[in-house]
Each structure stands twice: as C-alpha cells, then as structure tokens.
Design a protein around this motif. Sequence first.
Motif, short mmCIF file in Angstrom:
data_model
loop_
_atom_site.label_atom_id
_atom_site.label_comp_id
_atom_site.label_asym_id
_atom_site.label_seq_id
_atom_site.Cartn_x
_atom_site.Cartn_y
_atom_site.Cartn_z
N TYR A 63 43.07 63.41 45.33
CA TYR A 63 43.06 62.20 46.15
C TYR A 63 43.63 60.98 45.43
O TYR A 63 43.65 59.88 46.00
CB TYR A 63 41.63 61.91 46.62
N GLN A 64 44.08 61.17 44.17
CA GLN A 64 44.65 60.07 43.37
C GLN A 64 43.68 58.88 43.32
O GLN A 64 44.07 57.71 43.49
CB GLN A 64 46.00 59.64 43.95
N THR A 65 42.42 59.20 43.08
CA THR A 65 41.37 58.20 43.15
C THR A 65 41.56 57.08 42.14
O THR A 65 41.16 55.93 42.39
CB THR A 65 40.00 58.88 42.94
N HIS A 66 42.17 57.37 41.00
CA HIS A 66 42.38 56.34 39.98
C HIS A 66 43.31 55.22 40.46
O HIS A 66 43.32 54.13 39.89
CB HIS A 66 42.94 56.96 38.69
N LYS A 67 44.07 55.49 41.54
CA LYS A 67 44.99 54.48 42.08
C LYS A 67 44.30 53.57 43.10
O LYS A 67 44.88 52.56 43.51
CB LYS A 67 46.20 55.16 42.73
N GLY A 68 43.08 53.93 43.52
CA GLY A 68 42.35 53.11 44.47
C GLY A 68 42.50 53.60 45.91
O GLY A 68 42.82 54.77 46.15
N PHE A 69 42.28 52.69 46.85
CA PHE A 69 42.42 53.02 48.26
C PHE A 69 43.89 52.92 48.64
O PHE A 69 44.39 51.85 48.99
CB PHE A 69 41.59 52.07 49.13
N ILE A 70 44.60 54.03 48.55
CA ILE A 70 46.05 54.01 48.75
C ILE A 70 46.49 54.61 50.09
O ILE A 70 47.62 54.41 50.50
CB ILE A 70 46.77 54.74 47.60
N ASN A 71 45.59 55.33 50.76
CA ASN A 71 45.93 55.89 52.06
C ASN A 71 44.66 56.17 52.85
O ASN A 71 43.55 55.88 52.40
CB ASN A 71 46.79 57.17 51.91
N CYS A 151 38.59 51.23 44.92
CA CYS A 151 37.80 52.17 44.13
C CYS A 151 38.56 52.49 42.85
O CYS A 151 39.75 52.17 42.71
CB CYS A 151 37.50 53.45 44.90
N CYS A 152 37.88 53.10 41.91
CA CYS A 152 38.50 53.49 40.65
C CYS A 152 37.68 54.61 40.01
O CYS A 152 36.59 54.93 40.46
CB CYS A 152 38.59 52.31 39.68
N ILE A 153 38.25 55.19 38.96
CA ILE A 153 37.50 56.11 38.13
C ILE A 153 36.82 55.30 37.03
O ILE A 153 37.47 54.53 36.33
CB ILE A 153 38.43 57.16 37.47
#
Length: 269
Positions: A63-71, A151-153
């Motif tokens: 989900y590429q969570t480290h990039k935040g709310f991207i989609n 959000c972030c890791i």
Amino acid sequence: MRDRLFLVKFGGSLITDKTKPYTPRLDVIKRLIMEIKDAVSEGVKLILGHGGGSFPHVSATKYQTHKGFINEDSVYGMAVVHNDAMKLNKIIMDELLNAGIKAFPIQPSSIAIAENSRIKEMYIKPLKILLKYGVIPVVYGDVGVDLKKGCCIMSTEEILRYLALKLKDEYDLFIVMCEVVDGVYTEDPLKRPDAEFIEEISSKNIDEVKKYLSSSHGIDVTGGMLHKVNILFELAKEGINSIIINGLVENNLKNVLTGKPVRGTIIKY
C-alpha cells in the motif's frame, strides 16, 4: 544516582523470516525472551521494542504506506498495516507472558503524532508509571497519524529515539539493538563474507560509515541499517550510547544487559 534503563530492540529480520510473509522465528523469540527473564531476575530494567519484519512490511510495501495517503486505498492500507503489526506484537506478548514476565503492550499509533515520519508528540505518562512498577513496556514498529502525509510508518528506532530523549533526564540510558549480524560492516556481511566489521562508530568515522551502509536483508520500508545508525548517532550526541549486537548468538543479549562484554558495534559521540 539514576537507575540504568535499557532500551532493547528485537530487529524484524531477527524475529521473523523477512523473505516469507507472516513467518515468526519462534525459537529465536523464545530464547531472547528467556535471556530477558534472566537479566530481569538480576534487577535489570528495560523497555522492549520490536520491528515488524515480514508482518507489517509486506502490507506496507503493497500500500506504499510510508508515502502517506496517496490514493483511495491508502486509508484501508493503513488499517491493514496496523493490524499486521499487532499480530506480531501479540506473538511477542504471548511469549513474554508465558515466561512469567511482567510486560504490557503500548500501541504507538494510539499515543503518537508524527510529521513527515518523525514523531512530534507522544503521550508517555502511562509508560513511565509502568516502569515505576517494574513492568516492561513493549512498543513496536507501527503506522501512525502524520500531520503532513496523513499517515506514515513509525519505525521502532524512531519510537525509541523519542522515548530516549524524553527519559534521558530520569534514567541512565543505554540502547541495545539485536539484529542478525554482529553489528555494522563496510558491506552487507550476509551477501559479502569479506566485509569488514566496524567496532565503533563515533564523530571520527560517522561520515565514512554512512557511505558503506545500505538497506537491510529482505524487505524493509524503514530504511535499513543506515536509518538505525543515523538515529543512534543522533542520540549519541545527546549522551545516549548504544550497541548493535547479533541476536542469533546465544546469551549475547543477556550478557549485554548484565554488563558482560560481547562483540558488537558501539555507537557513541
């Protein structure tokens, strides 16, 4: 005189098989916990943190969570990553309690707010009270609310960094990072057996060491060894020293906690 308090981290690569999704290394977890039990019986006080390994890192990568709310999938993904992190924490907690250790989980995502993946606020009063009662607080790598990205890791190192800075005036702190290698090397020793071991990192060689470092073995969305060393050196500037040791070597953790010498990379200023 201030009490000595250890901040101990079980690396995700150590307690899980990071090449196999959702695969804990129960034998390693059980042994490390028994070493903690032995140390605690000798009066050692500590906070335990652990990485996520092949649990949340799998979904965090998806989900590429480290990039935040991207989609449109990002919020759902955040929840999945958190749930995966809790699954591993439950395994760790089960083993701690099975060993008769007084430990209590602290969920970072519920008490911390970050900005660009760096923790800005964390409500740690319950954790400090638990320490006074001789309880081991257990934190872990998690997702979190991020003021900039949504959000972030929140890596375990980042959580321990924040805690160390908040507790350094009350305790004599020392950080122990348990990994799958003896410490820091000039190259990844898991891939290059001829890599040179670095016994100590300080202001004298930190720039040179950073050039050697790369991401850790297997999947890692938190930055690998470079991320660890950057945070540990930042803490060293504040007078908080640390050591990176091999958690696969029996009694390494116990020996560090009880003041016996072990092979590892010391980080100081």
